[in-house]
Write a protein that holds these residues in place. Sequence first.
Motif, PDB file in Angstrom:
ATOM      1  N   LYS A 100       0.947  -1.371   0.038  1.00 15.08           N
ATOM      2  CA  LYS A 100       0.066   0.013   0.012  1.00 15.08           C
ATOM      3  C   LYS A 100       1.035   1.262   0.130  1.00 15.08           C
ATOM      4  CE  LYS A 100      -3.574  -2.754   2.383  1.00 15.08           C
ATOM      5  NZ  LYS A 100      -3.739  -3.018   3.671  1.00 15.08           N
ATOM      6  N   ASP A 170      -8.543  -9.810  -8.736  1.00 19.47           N
ATOM      7  CA  ASP A 170      -8.695  -8.830  -7.688  1.00 19.47           C
ATOM      8  C   ASP A 170      -8.215  -9.186  -6.541  1.00 19.47           C
ATOM      9  OD1 ASP A 170      -9.720  -5.997  -8.437  1.00 19.47           O
ATOM     10  OD2 ASP A 170     -11.354  -7.591  -9.728  1.00 19.47           O
ATOM     11  N   ASP A 197     -10.382  -9.087  -3.065  1.00 16.58           N
ATOM     12  CA  ASP A 197     -10.941  -7.528  -2.593  1.00 16.58           C
ATOM     13  C   ASP A 197     -12.337  -7.630  -2.733  1.00 16.58           C
ATOM     14  OD1 ASP A 197     -11.298  -4.890  -2.410  1.00 16.58           O
ATOM     15  OD2 ASP A 197     -10.233  -4.280  -3.965  1.00 16.58           O
ATOM     16  N   ALA A 199     -14.421  -5.376  -2.559  1.00 17.38           N
ATOM     17  CA  ALA A 199     -14.845  -4.095  -3.561  1.00 17.38           C
ATOM     18  C   ALA A 199     -14.946  -4.413  -4.624  1.00 17.38           C
ATOM     19  CB  ALA A 199     -14.089  -2.836  -3.245  1.00 17.38           C
ATOM     20  N   PHE A 202     -18.333  -6.629  -7.634  1.00 14.17           N
ATOM     21  CA  PHE A 202     -19.271  -6.132  -8.621  1.00 14.17           C
ATOM     22  C   PHE A 202     -18.943  -6.893 -10.175  1.00 14.17           C
ATOM     23  CE2 PHE A 202     -16.598  -2.800  -8.441  1.00 14.17           C
ATOM     24  CZ  PHE A 202     -16.045  -2.334  -9.805  1.00 14.17           C
ATOM     25  N   ARG A 203     -17.872  -7.130 -10.172  1.00 13.85           N
ATOM     26  CA  ARG A 203     -17.159  -7.574 -11.679  1.00 13.85           C
ATOM     27  C   ARG A 203     -16.997  -9.116 -11.397  1.00 13.85           C
ATOM     28  NH1 ARG A 203     -12.608  -3.263 -11.730  1.00 13.85           N
ATOM     29  NH2 ARG A 203     -11.086  -4.130 -10.288  1.00 13.85           N
TER      30      ARG A 203
ATOM     31  N   ALA B  75     -18.866   2.948  -8.104  1.00 17.53           N
ATOM     32  CA  ALA B  75     -17.551   2.586  -8.020  1.00 17.53           C
ATOM     33  C   ALA B  75     -17.189   1.827  -9.184  1.00 17.53           C
ATOM     34  CB  ALA B  75     -17.399   1.510  -6.693  1.00 17.53           C
ATOM     35  N   ALA B  76     -18.271   1.092  -9.832  1.00 14.24           N
ATOM     36  CA  ALA B  76     -17.693   0.111 -10.839  1.00 14.24           C
ATOM     37  C   ALA B  76     -17.366   1.191 -12.238  1.00 14.24           C
ATOM     38  CB  ALA B  76     -19.243  -0.523 -11.453  1.00 14.24           C
ATOM     39  N   GLY B  99     -15.584   2.618  -2.223  1.00 10.50           N
ATOM     40  CA  GLY B  99     -15.630   1.331  -2.815  1.00 10.50           C
ATOM     41  C   GLY B  99     -14.961   0.970  -4.365  1.00 10.50           C
ATOM     42  N   ILE B 100     -14.117   1.721  -4.518  1.00 12.32           N
ATOM     43  CA  ILE B 100     -13.256   1.511  -5.609  1.00 12.32           C
ATOM     44  C   ILE B 100     -12.324   0.439  -5.420  1.00 12.32           C
ATOM     45  CG2 ILE B 100     -11.818   2.162  -7.460  1.00 12.32           C
ATOM     46  CD1 ILE B 100     -12.940   5.057  -6.854  1.00 12.32           C
ATOM     47  N   PRO B 101     -12.065  -0.641  -6.401  1.00  9.51           N
ATOM     48  CA  PRO B 101     -11.474  -1.821  -5.841  1.00  9.51           C
ATOM     49  C   PRO B 101      -9.802  -1.278  -5.706  1.00  9.51           C
ATOM     50  CG  PRO B 101     -12.892  -2.562  -7.540  1.00  9.51           C
ATOM     51  CD  PRO B 101     -13.240  -1.092  -7.540  1.00  9.51           C
ATOM     52  N   ILE B 102      -9.164  -2.068  -5.215  1.00  9.64           N
ATOM     53  CA  ILE B 102      -7.545  -1.716  -5.048  1.00  9.64           C
ATOM     54  C   ILE B 102      -6.850  -1.662  -6.137  1.00  9.64           C
ATOM     55  CG2 ILE B 102      -6.905  -3.715  -3.927  1.00  9.64           C
ATOM     56  CD1 ILE B 102      -5.260  -2.119  -2.041  1.00  9.64           C
ATOM     57  N   HIS B 103      -7.229  -2.800  -7.012  1.00 10.14           N
ATOM     58  CA  HIS B 103      -6.289  -2.972  -8.437  1.00 10.14           C
ATOM     59  C   HIS B 103      -6.482  -1.726  -9.313  1.00 10.14           C
ATOM     60  CE1 HIS B 103      -4.442  -6.857  -8.140  1.00 10.14           C
ATOM     61  NE2 HIS B 103      -5.242  -7.250  -7.123  1.00 10.14           N
ATOM     62  N   ASP B 104      -7.936  -1.256  -9.049  1.00 12.64           N
ATOM     63  CA  ASP B 104      -8.052  -0.047  -9.883  1.00 12.64           C
ATOM     64  C   ASP B 104      -7.272   1.082  -9.606  1.00 12.64           C
ATOM     65  OD1 ASP B 104     -10.137  -1.659 -10.968  1.00 12.64           O
ATOM     66  OD2 ASP B 104     -11.718  -0.766 -10.590  1.00 12.64           O
ATOM     67  N   LEU B 106      -4.610   0.898  -8.073  1.00  9.10           N
ATOM     68  CA  LEU B 106      -3.064   0.654  -8.397  1.00  9.10           C
ATOM     69  C   LEU B 106      -2.765   1.265  -9.840  1.00  9.10           C
ATOM     70  CD1 LEU B 106      -2.392  -2.954  -7.583  1.00  9.10           C
ATOM     71  CD2 LEU B 106      -0.996  -0.979  -6.613  1.00  9.10           C
ATOM     72  N   PRO B 182      -6.829   2.518   1.262  1.00 11.71           N
ATOM     73  CA  PRO B 182      -5.349   2.161   1.453  1.00 11.71           C
ATOM     74  C   PRO B 182      -4.517   2.686   0.372  1.00 11.71           C
ATOM     75  CG  PRO B 182      -6.611   0.149   0.995  1.00 11.71           C
ATOM     76  CD  PRO B 182      -7.628   1.229   1.095  1.00 11.71           C
ATOM     77  N   ILE B 183      -4.995   2.962  -0.968  1.00 14.65           N
ATOM     78  CA  ILE B 183      -4.292   3.593  -1.727  1.00 14.65           C
ATOM     79  C   ILE B 183      -5.115   4.888  -2.327  1.00 14.65           C
ATOM     80  CG2 ILE B 183      -3.246   3.341  -4.160  1.00 14.65           C
ATOM     81  CD1 ILE B 183      -2.668   0.309  -3.660  1.00 14.65           C
TER      82      ILE B 183
END
Lengths: 351, 289
Positions: A100, A170, A197, A199, A202-203, B75-76, B99-104, B106, B182-183
């Motif tokens: 992070k 993810d 994850d 979050a 949804f996908r 978020a999507a 609620g945005i995914p952490i990989h997004d 990155l 976290p990011i």
Amino acid sequence: MKLLEYEGKKILQTSNIAVPKSFVAGESADFLPAVLKSQVPVGGRGKAGGVVIVKDDAEYTAEREKISHLEIKGYTPKTILAEQPLDIDRELYLSLVIDKATASTELMAHKRGGVEVEDNAAEDFLKLTLETGSADAAGQQLADYYDLPDKTFALQDLVEKLYVLFNQQDMTLLEINPLVLTKTGELVAADAKITLDDAAQFRHPDWSFELDPVETNFVTLDETGNVATIANGAGLAMATVDAVADNGMKPANFLDIGGGANEASVLAAFKRITEYSHVKVIIINIFAGITRCDEVARAIIAARAQLDDLPPLAIRLAGTNYEQAAKLLQQQNIPIHANLDQALAAAKELT
Amino acid sequence: MNAQLLTGKNVIVQGITGSHGSFHTRAMIAAGTNIVAGTTPGKAGQNVDGIPVYNSIVDVQNDMSVDTSVIFVPAAFAKSAILEAIDAKVPLIVCITEGIPIHDMLQIRQHLEKSSSQLIGPNCPGILMPGIIKLGIIPAAMGLAGTVGIVSRSGTLTYEAMAGLTEYGVGQKYVIGIGGDPINGTGFTDCLELFQNDPDVDRIVLIGEIGGTTEYQAADYIAEHVSKPVYAYVTGHHAPEGVQLGHAGAILGSQQESAKAKTDYLRRNGARTSTSITSLLTAVTSDKK
């Protein structure tokens, strides 16, 4: 959310990463000998007796029965995995994790994997940053580090597959410990620890796993606490707990009711709080930005009417539509406090 | 980060036709923000209270320049929205979406590092400069123009600190929620730099949380670069280890990430620390100038 070993290995297999031949242990064994492994989401299974080698049908039946009732750190397994024993030459450690602080994907490796991997000094681990196109170089470095020059191609292929899976699925953690080098020279993922994850659900409509996602909005801090707390936003909820403790009271719980405080969510919160037998007062601390105070007030009034044994409330509301909320609560003779200090003082008198 | 960046003239809203987007567009206009356009793919030609809606930022830029974008998309679709704003070279991007995914995130951080855009958030309430501009969802009525700079990882705690100061008659020049993920984009040090360099600011309030290590960088920055008084509170003193409290950033992974360890380090580096929000407010306001 955390996956169990067998769920994680299923995902690895979708990319043709080698895992031991296996079956989910039912009434009879598909093959023997086999290693029975309790599927619980905690470490130390082996030491607790949750991993056992069985040679014949009698042992299989007896040990399967035993493991299915064996509680390990609060978990008893719903599933028992049976695997073909490996002919082990070396046990290595390999993981991918999101750092992070640097906002990057990091590969970590150690020459001595297995149950004692935490005992290795932190500086002994090989750490590499992974990005698109870097898998070949990382695989090369990994082969040098493991001292397995003849496995360079295999490790490059493995890192590439793991990195693709890590992103596609993810993941926030993908740990293979041990990564076994068999005596016939094969690299096999003998265990898999994967965290996804939440979050990103949804996908991934296909995500469906044995363990429920861990609840993060309601946490018990002290079952003997004398003050229950309800707040909106994680920061304000933590701050409310801190303020209760700072004022010499004992907080029972953390509850972030979020932006959508409605009658159902407030009622659910009240019901859980009434399970704490020592609670003398409930502090409600709402600062409305997206939330609207009048909706919260209506929810409190409606939920309160449905419970007889609800402890007294010390309510502090502020922000959007505060005036309407104050009027609604006053009509019901429910006191409302202008700031957290006053709500804390009112609560203190009741404890 | 500099003050001009926050007060850019032309502000747009991405996701303006959604319920949050339209509600908060009205609130931002009421707080003095110059919102000139909004975007929602496929809704070009509509308007929200007379504000024209475009399909994309590039379409807006054909008609006018864009200094700031405030993002309310779900978020999507938030990754695409942020990347669109970065690609369109929008100088300041404020993302409210949670609620945005952490990989997004990155991917977004990689794009940000190669760009000149500044991102605030995501999962944040944005920025309020009372009486001047509001970029996000901070309730403007609870603010008071003045000389304090507030920066916080937590949204509602940002409001709490601001409203508490207002109640004591202590006004704010900047109220900034940087978000709890976290990011994310802008960190504590960017905001500390802004506050230190603005002669109008005489006091700084910094609110941290359990989880992560950004408070350590903030403390180091304070020791080296900040001469103004910094009042700090790190929330989560009673958080159990390994249990996530609410959003993804609020998890105590190691002792170093605890509220106590962070508080101690901030104090050793010159911050005036408190162990609750109420004592923080007392400390800031009792030093009234």
